[in-house]
Design a protein around this motif. Structure first.
Motif, short mmCIF file in Angstrom:
data_model
loop_
_atom_site.label_atom_id
_atom_site.label_comp_id
_atom_site.label_asym_id
_atom_site.label_seq_id
_atom_site.Cartn_x
_atom_site.Cartn_y
_atom_site.Cartn_z
N GLU A 158 0.85 -1.21 0.00
CA GLU A 158 0.00 0.00 0.00
C GLU A 158 0.88 1.25 0.00
OE1 GLU A 158 -3.54 1.84 -0.37
OE2 GLU A 158 -3.28 -0.33 -0.30
N LYS A 159 1.99 1.21 0.73
CA LYS A 159 2.91 2.35 0.78
C LYS A 159 3.51 2.60 -0.59
CE LYS A 159 6.81 3.94 3.54
NZ LYS A 159 7.78 3.56 4.58
N GLU A 160 3.92 1.51 -1.26
CA GLU A 160 4.47 1.64 -2.62
C GLU A 160 3.41 2.18 -3.58
OE1 GLU A 160 7.57 1.27 -3.86
OE2 GLU A 160 8.16 1.06 -1.75
N LYS A 161 2.21 1.69 -3.41
CA LYS A 161 1.12 2.15 -4.28
C LYS A 161 0.87 3.64 -4.07
CE LYS A 161 -3.71 1.00 -5.24
NZ LYS A 161 -4.85 0.21 -4.83
N VAL A 162 0.85 4.03 -2.78
CA VAL A 162 0.63 5.46 -2.47
C VAL A 162 1.79 6.29 -3.02
CG1 VAL A 162 0.54 7.11 -0.57
CG2 VAL A 162 -0.86 5.05 -0.49
N GLU B 127 3.66 5.59 -5.56
CA GLU B 127 3.51 5.64 -7.02
C GLU B 127 2.42 6.65 -7.41
OE1 GLU B 127 4.49 5.02 -10.81
OE2 GLU B 127 5.57 4.18 -9.11
N GLU B 128 1.32 6.64 -6.65
CA GLU B 128 0.24 7.59 -6.95
C GLU B 128 0.70 9.02 -6.71
OE1 GLU B 128 -3.11 6.41 -4.57
OE2 GLU B 128 -3.56 4.67 -5.82
N VAL B 129 1.44 9.23 -5.61
CA VAL B 129 1.95 10.58 -5.31
C VAL B 129 2.92 11.01 -6.39
CG1 VAL B 129 3.40 11.88 -3.70
CG2 VAL B 129 1.56 10.46 -2.82
N ARG B 130 3.81 10.10 -6.78
CA ARG B 130 4.78 10.44 -7.83
C ARG B 130 4.06 10.78 -9.13
NH1 ARG B 130 8.25 8.05 -11.64
NH2 ARG B 130 7.31 6.02 -11.50
N THR B 131 3.05 9.96 -9.44
CA THR B 131 2.28 10.23 -10.67
C THR B 131 1.58 11.58 -10.57
OG1 THR B 131 1.91 7.86 -10.91
CG2 THR B 131 0.52 9.29 -12.20
N GLU C 206 2.20 14.81 -12.87
CA GLU C 206 1.10 15.46 -13.59
C GLU C 206 1.05 16.94 -13.26
OE1 GLU C 206 -2.45 13.34 -12.58
OE2 GLU C 206 -1.92 11.60 -13.82
N VAL C 207 1.18 17.25 -11.96
CA VAL C 207 1.14 18.66 -11.54
C VAL C 207 2.34 19.40 -12.12
CG1 VAL C 207 1.34 20.19 -9.54
CG2 VAL C 207 -0.21 18.26 -9.47
N ALA C 208 3.51 18.77 -12.06
CA ALA C 208 4.71 19.42 -12.59
C ALA C 208 4.58 19.64 -14.09
CB ALA C 208 5.94 18.57 -12.28
N THR C 209 4.00 18.67 -14.77
CA THR C 209 3.81 18.80 -16.22
C THR C 209 2.87 19.95 -16.52
OG1 THR C 209 4.11 16.42 -16.43
CG2 THR C 209 3.16 17.56 -18.29
N VAL C 210 1.77 19.99 -15.77
CA VAL C 210 0.81 21.07 -16.01
C VAL C 210 1.46 22.42 -15.71
CG1 VAL C 210 -1.35 22.08 -15.17
CG2 VAL C 210 -1.21 19.63 -15.64
N MET C 211 2.20 22.50 -14.59
CA MET C 211 2.85 23.76 -14.22
C MET C 211 3.92 24.15 -15.24
SD MET C 211 3.15 23.49 -10.08
CE MET C 211 4.38 24.73 -10.00
N ALA C 212 4.68 23.15 -15.66
CA ALA C 212 5.72 23.43 -16.64
C ALA C 212 5.11 23.90 -17.94
CB ALA C 212 6.57 22.19 -16.86
N GLY C 213 4.00 23.25 -18.29
CA GLY C 213 3.33 23.65 -19.53
C GLY C 213 2.86 25.09 -19.45
N LYS C 214 2.30 25.46 -18.30
CA LYS C 214 1.82 26.82 -18.14
C LYS C 214 2.99 27.80 -18.08
CE LYS C 214 -2.54 25.84 -15.91
NZ LYS C 214 -3.41 26.04 -14.81
N MET C 215 4.07 27.44 -17.46
CA MET C 215 5.24 28.33 -17.40
C MET C 215 5.87 28.49 -18.76
SD MET C 215 7.04 27.29 -13.85
CE MET C 215 8.37 28.40 -14.01
#
Length: 181
Positions: free
Chosen positions: A129-133, A135-139, A143-152
């Motif tokens: 469950e920790k690994e899954k979490v 992985e979800e946090v990393r994903t 996603e957030v970094a990609t969106v932010m980078a795209g906007k920047m």
């Protein structure tokens, strides 16, 4: 005196004559034969009955003595068995206690083993469950970094800046990276 005169006249004392003596002798023999006959008919059966009775009494006495000895033997056996039963009772109770302790230890060991298996399973599930979490946090971060980078990039970049970044990235990766694949 007339009796004396009669005795003197006949010459007999008490009136004993040969006929009287013969009668007395005959009656004596008859009584003797009667005693023999009665003895044969009555005394022998009575004697046999008394002997049988004595034999029965003797047998009963012997039987009673034998029964008394048997009863004494049985009492000794019974007393010995009672003593043995007390010892056997103690052994059975001791064995039951040992088995109860053994069963208790087996149940405790089994419970500990089961608890260990449950704990190990829970730890594996927690790790997964920790690994899954992670992985979800990393994903999510990607996603957030990609969106932010795209906007920047949209806000700050012009075409000249994009070409410089592309060239830097290609230089960093180098030709080896592309060729190794």
């Amino acid at each position: 005196m007339s009796t004396n005169a009669a005795v003197l006249a006949t010459g007999r004392i008490f009136g004993l004559d040969s006929q009287l003596l013969f009668d007395i002798l005959f009656q004596g023999v008859a009584v003797f034969i009667l005693f023999l006959f009665v003895g044969y008919l009555l005394i022998n059966p009575v004697r046999k009955a008394l002997e049988k009775r004595q034999e029965k009494v003797r047998m009963d006495r012997e039987s009673a003595e034998k029964d008394k000895k048997d009863a004494a033997e049985l009492k000794l056996q019974y007393d010995a068995k009672l003593a043995g039963v007390e010892q056997e009772k103690m052994e059975i109770l001791s064995e039951a206690r040992r088995k109860a302790v053994k069963n208790e230890n087996a149940i405790i060991d089994e419970a500990k083993a089961e608890a260990g298996r449950i704990r190990a399973s829970a730890e594996r599930e927690a790790a997964l469950e920790k690994e899954k979490v992670k992985e979800e946090v990393r994903t999510s971060i990607i996603e957030v970094a990609t969106v932010m980078a795209g906007k920047m990039v949209e806000a700050n970049m012009d075409s000249k800046k994009q070409e410089e970044l592309l060239q830097e990235t290609l230089d960093e990766i180098g030709d080896e990276t592309w060729q190794s694949k």
